[in-house]
Write a protein that holds these residues in place. Structure first.
Motif, PDB file in Angstrom:
ATOM      1  N   ALA A 275      27.951  22.834   1.850  1.00 30.77           N
ATOM      2  CA  ALA A 275      26.140  22.647   1.742  1.00 30.77           C
ATOM      3  C   ALA A 275      26.152  22.299   3.227  1.00 30.77           C
ATOM      4  O   ALA A 275      25.236  22.839   3.475  1.00 30.77           O
ATOM      5  CB  ALA A 275      26.483  21.391   0.854  1.00 30.77           C
ATOM      6  N   LEU A 276      26.750  22.113   4.158  1.00 29.93           N
ATOM      7  CA  LEU A 276      26.192  22.162   5.347  1.00 29.93           C
ATOM      8  C   LEU A 276      26.759  22.972   6.220  1.00 29.93           C
ATOM      9  O   LEU A 276      25.635  23.961   7.032  1.00 29.93           O
ATOM     10  CB  LEU A 276      27.471  21.104   6.190  1.00 29.93           C
ATOM     11  N   ARG A 277      27.574  23.837   5.434  1.00 26.38           N
ATOM     12  CA  ARG A 277      27.316  25.395   5.920  1.00 26.38           C
ATOM     13  C   ARG A 277      26.350  26.150   4.745  1.00 26.38           C
ATOM     14  O   ARG A 277      24.959  27.060   6.548  1.00 26.38           O
ATOM     15  CB  ARG A 277      28.464  26.173   6.168  1.00 26.38           C
ATOM     16  N   GLU A 278      25.610  25.784   3.846  1.00 29.61           N
ATOM     17  CA  GLU A 278      24.631  27.000   3.708  1.00 29.61           C
ATOM     18  C   GLU A 278      23.328  26.454   4.021  1.00 29.61           C
ATOM     19  O   GLU A 278      21.926  26.962   4.283  1.00 29.61           O
ATOM     20  CB  GLU A 278      24.521  26.887   2.138  1.00 29.61           C
ATOM     21  N   ASP A 279      23.315  25.065   4.769  1.00 32.98           N
ATOM     22  CA  ASP A 279      22.163  23.863   4.932  1.00 32.98           C
ATOM     23  C   ASP A 279      22.044  23.142   6.142  1.00 32.98           C
ATOM     24  O   ASP A 279      22.361  22.116   6.117  1.00 32.98           O
ATOM     25  CB  ASP A 279      21.250  22.758   3.332  1.00 32.98           C
ATOM     26  N   PRO A 280      22.376  23.894   7.836  1.00 30.07           N
ATOM     27  CA  PRO A 280      22.890  23.406   8.868  1.00 30.07           C
ATOM     28  C   PRO A 280      21.986  22.498   8.897  1.00 30.07           C
ATOM     29  O   PRO A 280      22.617  21.015   9.729  1.00 30.07           O
ATOM     30  CB  PRO A 280      22.855  23.822   9.942  1.00 30.07           C
ATOM     31  N   TRP A 281      20.657  21.990   8.716  1.00 35.95           N
ATOM     32  CA  TRP A 281      19.463  21.269   8.987  1.00 35.95           C
ATOM     33  C   TRP A 281      19.996  18.925   8.060  1.00 35.95           C
ATOM     34  O   TRP A 281      19.323  18.905   8.535  1.00 35.95           O
ATOM     35  CB  TRP A 281      18.700  20.910   8.629  1.00 35.95           C
ATOM     36  N   ASP A 295      18.720  22.156  15.368  1.00 36.06           N
ATOM     37  CA  ASP A 295      17.930  23.033  15.279  1.00 36.06           C
ATOM     38  C   ASP A 295      19.396  24.179  16.083  1.00 36.06           C
ATOM     39  O   ASP A 295      19.553  25.568  15.598  1.00 36.06           O
ATOM     40  CB  ASP A 295      16.911  23.021  15.961  1.00 36.06           C
ATOM     41  N   GLY A 296      19.946  23.453  17.577  1.00 29.49           N
ATOM     42  CA  GLY A 296      20.841  24.238  17.871  1.00 29.49           C
ATOM     43  C   GLY A 296      22.185  24.631  16.930  1.00 29.49           C
ATOM     44  O   GLY A 296      22.430  25.593  16.782  1.00 29.49           O
ATOM     45  N   PHE A 297      22.713  23.471  15.931  1.00 27.23           N
ATOM     46  CA  PHE A 297      23.756  23.560  15.208  1.00 27.23           C
ATOM     47  C   PHE A 297      23.278  24.459  14.629  1.00 27.23           C
ATOM     48  O   PHE A 297      24.219  25.074  13.885  1.00 27.23           O
ATOM     49  CB  PHE A 297      23.834  22.457  14.669  1.00 27.23           C
ATOM     50  N   ALA A 298      22.381  24.738  13.469  1.00 22.22           N
ATOM     51  CA  ALA A 298      21.931  26.087  12.839  1.00 22.22           C
ATOM     52  C   ALA A 298      21.629  27.693  13.484  1.00 22.22           C
ATOM     53  O   ALA A 298      22.239  27.852  12.614  1.00 22.22           O
ATOM     54  CB  ALA A 298      20.351  25.572  12.087  1.00 22.22           C
ATOM     55  N   ARG A 299      21.361  27.402  14.774  1.00 21.77           N
ATOM     56  CA  ARG A 299      21.469  28.439  14.841  1.00 21.77           C
ATOM     57  C   ARG A 299      22.556  29.579  15.640  1.00 21.77           C
ATOM     58  O   ARG A 299      22.813  30.156  15.103  1.00 21.77           O
ATOM     59  CB  ARG A 299      20.514  28.393  16.382  1.00 21.77           C
ATOM     60  N   ALA A 300      23.429  28.445  15.826  1.00 18.35           N
ATOM     61  CA  ALA A 300      24.785  28.682  16.200  1.00 18.35           C
ATOM     62  C   ALA A 300      25.333  28.962  14.842  1.00 18.35           C
ATOM     63  O   ALA A 300      26.220  30.240  14.760  1.00 18.35           O
ATOM     64  CB  ALA A 300      25.579  27.304  16.470  1.00 18.35           C
ATOM     65  N   LEU A 302      23.587  30.399  11.802  1.00 14.36           N
ATOM     66  CA  LEU A 302      22.941  31.206  11.566  1.00 14.36           C
ATOM     67  C   LEU A 302      22.673  32.246  12.145  1.00 14.36           C
ATOM     68  O   LEU A 302      22.000  33.760  11.468  1.00 14.36           O
ATOM     69  CB  LEU A 302      21.349  30.478  10.380  1.00 14.36           C
ATOM     70  N   GLY A 303      22.361  32.158  12.877  1.00 16.48           N
ATOM     71  CA  GLY A 303      22.386  32.968  14.074  1.00 16.48           C
ATOM     72  C   GLY A 303      20.626  33.476  13.864  1.00 16.48           C
ATOM     73  O   GLY A 303      19.478  33.146  13.920  1.00 16.48           O
ATOM     74  N   ALA A 304      20.710  35.173  13.671  1.00 16.51           N
ATOM     75  CA  ALA A 304      18.932  35.158  14.034  1.00 16.51           C
ATOM     76  C   ALA A 304      18.118  35.337  12.517  1.00 16.51           C
ATOM     77  O   ALA A 304      16.797  34.768  12.797  1.00 16.51           O
ATOM     78  CB  ALA A 304      19.053  37.096  14.092  1.00 16.51           C
ATOM     79  N   ALA A 305      19.162  34.804  11.069  1.00 17.76           N
ATOM     80  CA  ALA A 305      18.069  34.005  10.579  1.00 17.76           C
ATOM     81  C   ALA A 305      17.724  32.881  10.434  1.00 17.76           C
ATOM     82  O   ALA A 305      17.008  31.911   9.583  1.00 17.76           O
ATOM     83  CB  ALA A 305      19.893  33.727   8.751  1.00 17.76           C
ATOM     84  N   CYS A 306      17.850  31.445  11.335  1.00 19.82           N
ATOM     85  CA  CYS A 306      17.493  31.137  11.813  1.00 19.82           C
ATOM     86  C   CYS A 306      16.460  31.111  12.362  1.00 19.82           C
ATOM     87  O   CYS A 306      15.670  31.675  13.154  1.00 19.82           O
ATOM     88  CB  CYS A 306      18.089  30.194  12.728  1.00 19.82           C
ATOM     89  N   GLY A 307      15.262  30.171  12.657  1.00 13.51           N
ATOM     90  CA  GLY A 307      13.623  30.033  12.591  1.00 13.51           C
ATOM     91  C   GLY A 307      12.927  28.725  12.012  1.00 13.51           C
ATOM     92  O   GLY A 307      13.499  28.465  11.303  1.00 13.51           O
ATOM     93  N   PRO A 308      12.322  28.686  12.924  1.00 12.37           N
ATOM     94  CA  PRO A 308      11.284  26.911  12.950  1.00 12.37           C
ATOM     95  C   PRO A 308      10.822  27.599  11.433  1.00 12.37           C
ATOM     96  O   PRO A 308      10.117  26.377  11.136  1.00 12.37           O
ATOM     97  CB  PRO A 308      10.237  27.656  13.604  1.00 12.37           C
ATOM     98  N   ASP A 309      10.173  28.692  10.719  1.00 13.17           N
ATOM     99  CA  ASP A 309       9.150  28.713   9.476  1.00 13.17           C
ATOM    100  C   ASP A 309      10.448  28.006   8.266  1.00 13.17           C
ATOM    101  O   ASP A 309       9.788  27.937   7.155  1.00 13.17           O
ATOM    102  CB  ASP A 309       8.605  29.406   9.149  1.00 13.17           C
ATOM    103  N   ASP A 310      11.760  27.530   8.204  1.00 15.51           N
ATOM    104  CA  ASP A 310      12.551  28.362   7.159  1.00 15.51           C
ATOM    105  C   ASP A 310      12.259  27.193   6.227  1.00 15.51           C
ATOM    106  O   ASP A 310      11.929  25.617   6.837  1.00 15.51           O
ATOM    107  CB  ASP A 310      14.262  28.102   8.221  1.00 15.51           C
TER     108      ASP A 310
END
Length: 812
Positions: A275-281, A295-300, A302-310
């Motif tokens: 669950a944490l890997r699928e939804d880092p937030w 947010d920093g954990f999610a960027r690490a 998800l990479g480019a797939a991470c954005g504020p509008d997720d």
């Protein structure tokens, strides 16, 4: 039947030789058993004056003191229970053979002697070599068999002849008249005799068959509770090590601290790593994590797939804001306030984020009509629809708890029982003053509120004692073990042990009365002291546990801090006016009582303290505040006031800062109990504050530590905290916050007010902190005019709740 274990005995003088031909033993056998297929129901037939009908068999004689192979007796005397044997079994339980001779019961001297079946030597049987039951009894002391000379064929003929004769006798008995009742005994025989007495006219039926009057019941005495060593309470352990390790790998991959793994595994449950890997937030579900860290954990990850509008981020931040609101005491947030907070956290579309959380069931939305002061009630439905409403969003657990609490309170208000009216009158008759007023209010209402300071606790305590004396099932629950101690001091040890506990102990079942088949507490009256500390979930569970017709008294000081958990139950009930309110007029005595009473009405007065009950210690900065605090606790208060250091509490506004609980506890440990902290930072003898659940703190002392965890003594109860939970639930406890101290009192209190604490002060905070002292109060004062200004001008922080709105129909 004998209870001796089965044994095997060697043949000796007077013992039958069981190694010989077993069929010879059958022909000249013991007369104490019926053959298979014999008497109905396994009964043994009796023939007056009969003898063993085995040709060539010598006169049978009892064998003296020779137990059989299984330790049972083979013979039976008259009325020895032979009619209870199962069909086809002998007295020793062995299966009978068709060649067994008929039993001769007579006067009990033949076929088994005169002893009862329970006595060794009362007629024993020997087990044949082929596994059948040998029935031959010896005719001489040396074990010589009187039928040894009979051939095998003759023995078989004799057995058949005996069987035919037995059958003929049975046929003749069935054709003859039956004398009813001749073989009855016990209760059946008594009943037959009674019937015949009525039929003959000797006794009237009414006297014979009348039920005897039951013996008068004696009141059951309550068992004496002997002191028992309390078993150590073990705090629940965390998730499985495998699950924690899987989460730790995901955290390491995302650059997050792996120390969070146990908390995440516990919060997210099974499959937490996936669950944490699928939804880092989801990292925001752990206390102390902020959105920028998630947010920093999610960027690490998800990479480019991470954005504020997720949309996952929008939902997670919405839930996080509602959780933060619950920590601050709110059960819900108004929608505009929530969307504004989402915008501050960088969510591009706050409305869409809220709708996403609602669609996933992570939050609930409510529309509550606004009540304008002095506005008349609407007369029709159309006007009701036009009234202004406020839209609230809240987490499901707190919203449902608040609605359940409102329903339960309405049930108590509308269903006061009149069954125990005389008992309530008796309870009120024995009281006077405020306690009598409280008792009269409770007698006629299902819910009563009682307000007052420390001295006012005597009134509900008196009500408790009077209700118990009147035969009512009454119990009092306090917020802390120390609160229980103070109530117990007013009641006496015996009554307090049975009738006083804590809210947590009552809800867990460790204290208080039992529950009935429906799960309701077996109580007529429940008194909850320290009621302002009730959050919505605890209050809902208490109210749901009360049966219809039970009385609930909520008693407390409205001036203290509200609950650490969400809600302001006591304040909402006072404001809603749905039930009677009894205000105590008993003031707290002495200089401390005068000082605290003034703070309650917004005045910080100078009081006369000839016995040094109140001392002000001015300081210039936080470093000096820490130094003077240690000096007061370790030297000045013990020397001048006579209160030792272990009975003095230090209260400060927060955990952080230069004079927060962490800094003060470090300095106090170094002075009072120095040590290397080899048990996770703790040593035996350290004072601690243990939090078994969020919002609940219990003071205690470290005993030791081992492989099971950290061993504590909390209010005299041993507690074991697993090592993985020590960091999150145990703190040093010489210095605590006012929220941690509420509900308890100490002989001496040192309140520390460093300069950086001015923004945290309010009237309820000062009232609570100063009111924890019983004999002496020292104020380490470094906030100058911020203290009187807080007392005069700063009310409690508002909380957004729905309870008052939900109770509004009950007030009309």
């Amino acid at each position: 039947m004998s209870t001796e274990p089965e044994t095997t005995e060697e043949a000796g003088p007077g013992t039958p030789d069981t190694s010989r031909n077993a069929k010879q033993g059958e022909a000249a056998g013991e007369q104490g058993r019926a053959p298979a297929g014999g008497a109905a129901e396994g009964s043994v037939e009796s023939e007056p004056g009969g003898t063993a009908e085995a040709a060539g068999a010598g006169e049978t004689q009892a064998i003296d003191a020779n137990p059989d192979a299984d330790g049972t007796a083979g013979g039976d005397g008259p009325h020895n229970g032979a009619s209870e044997r199962p069909e086809g079994t002998g007295p020793g339980g062995a299966a009978e053979t068709a060649a067994g001779a008929e039993s001769q019961v007579g006067d009990g001297t033949e076929s088994g002697g005169t002893g009862s079946p329970e006595e060794p030597g009362a007629g024993e049987e020997a087990q044949g070599g082929d596994g059948g039951t040998g029935t031959g009894e010896t005719g001489s002391g040396d074990g010589a068999n009187s039928a040894a000379a009979v051939s095998e064929a003759e023995a078989e003929l004799l057995a058949q002849r005996a069987e035919r004769e037995r059958i003929e006798r049975r046929k003749a008995e069935r054709k003859g008249p039956i004398d009813s009742g001749t073989k009855l005994s016990g209760r059946a025989a008594d009943l037959l005799a009674a019937v015949r007495a009525v039929e003959s006219g000797e006794k009237p039926a009414a006297t014979v068959f009348a039920e005897p009057e039951p013996a008068p019941l004696r009141p059951a005495t309550e068992p004496v509770r002997r002191p028992q060593p309390a078993p150590a309470q073990v705090a629940p352990r965390g998730p499985a090590p495998e699950a924690v390790e899987a989460v730790r790998r995901v955290l390491t991959e995302g650059g997050a601290p792996d120390a969070l793994a146990p908390q995440i595994a516990a919060v997210l449950g099974e499959g937490a790593d996936t669950a944490l890997r699928e939804d880092p937030w989801l990292l925001l579900r752990v206390g102390g994590v902020r959105p920028e860290q998630a947010d920093g954990f999610a960027r690490a990850l998800l990479g480019a797939a991470c954005g504020p509008d997720d949309e996952r981020r929008g939902r997670a931040v919405t839930v996080w804001l509602l959780e933060q609101a619950a920590v601050a005491g709110h059960t819900a947030l108004e929608l505009p306030a929530l969307t504004e907070a989402l915008g501050r956290q960088g969510v591009p579309d706050p409305d869409a984020a809220v709708q996403g959380a609602l669609a996933e069931g992570e939050a609930l939305v409510f529309q509550d009509a606004l009540e304008e002061p002095g506005a008349p009630a609407p007369e029709d439905a159309e006007e009701e629809q036009e009234r202004p409403v406020r839209v609230l969003v809240g987490l499901e657990r707190y919203a449902l708890a608040e609605e359940s609490l409102a329903d339960g309170l309405a049930r108590l208000v509308n269903s006061p029982s009149e069954e125990a009216g005389q008992a309530w009158e008796a309870a009120a008759a024995g009281l006077s003053g405020g306690a009598a007023e409280l008792a009269r209010a409770v007698a006629g209402h299902g819910l009563v509120l009682h307000t007052g300071a420390e001295a006012a606790r005597a009134e509900p305590a008196s009500l408790l004692g009077a209700a118990r004396a009147a035969g009512l099932r009454a119990f009092a629950a306090c917020h802390t073990p120390d609160g229980r101690r103070r109530v117990a001091a007013q009641l006496g040890a015996d009554l307090a042990e049975r009738a006083v506990g804590t809210v947590a102990g009552l809800l867990s079942g460790a204290e208080g009365p039992g529950r009935d088949a429906d799960g309701a507490l077996e109580l007529d009256l429940l008194i909850v002291l320290d009621a302002p500390q009730l959050d919505v979930e605890s209050a809902a569970m208490l109210v749901e546990s009360l049966r219809d017709g039970a009385r609930l008294v909520l008693s407390g000081d409205p001036g203290v801090l509200w609950s650490a958990g969400p809600g302001r139950v006591f304040a909402d009930l006072l404001a809603s006016r749905v039930c009677p309110q009894a205000a105590s007029r008993v003031p707290d005595p002495g200089p401390l009582g005068e000082l605290v009473s003034g703070i309650g009405i917004g005045e910080l007065n100078q009081v006369s303290a000839p016995g040094k009950e109140v001392v002000i210690v001015p300081v210039r900065d936080a470093g000096e505040a820490v130094h003077r605090t240690v000096q007061l606790v370790a030297d000045s208060v013990p020397r001048a006031i006579g209160v030792p250091a272990d009975q003095t509490v230090v209260i400060t506004p927060g955990h952080g800062g230069a004079a927060g609980t962490r800094a003060l506890n470090s300095a106090l440990k170094e002075r009072l109990n120095p040590g290397p902290g080899r048990f996770g930072g703790f040593d035996p003898g350290d004072r601690i504050a243990y939090s078994p659940a969020p919002g609940r703190t219990v003071p205690g002392v470290v005993v030791n530590a081992d492989a099971d965890g950290l061993h504590l003594s909390c209010a005299g109860v041993p507690v074991v905290v697993p090592r993985e939970r020590v960091e999150g639930s145990v703190r040093h406890g010489w210095a605590v916050t006012a929220h941690q101290a509420v509900g308890a009192r100490w002989p001496a209190a040192v309140v520390v007010l460093p300069g950086d604490a001015a923004q945290a002060l309010s009237r309820p905070w000062v009232y609570t902190a100063f009111g924890r002292a019983e004999r002496h109060l020292s104020v380490v004062h470094g906030v100058e005019q911020a203290l009187p200004r807080a007392v005069a001008e700063i009310p409690p922080k508002p909380r957004t709740t729905r309870l008052q709105t939900l109770l509004r129909p009950q007030a009309t």
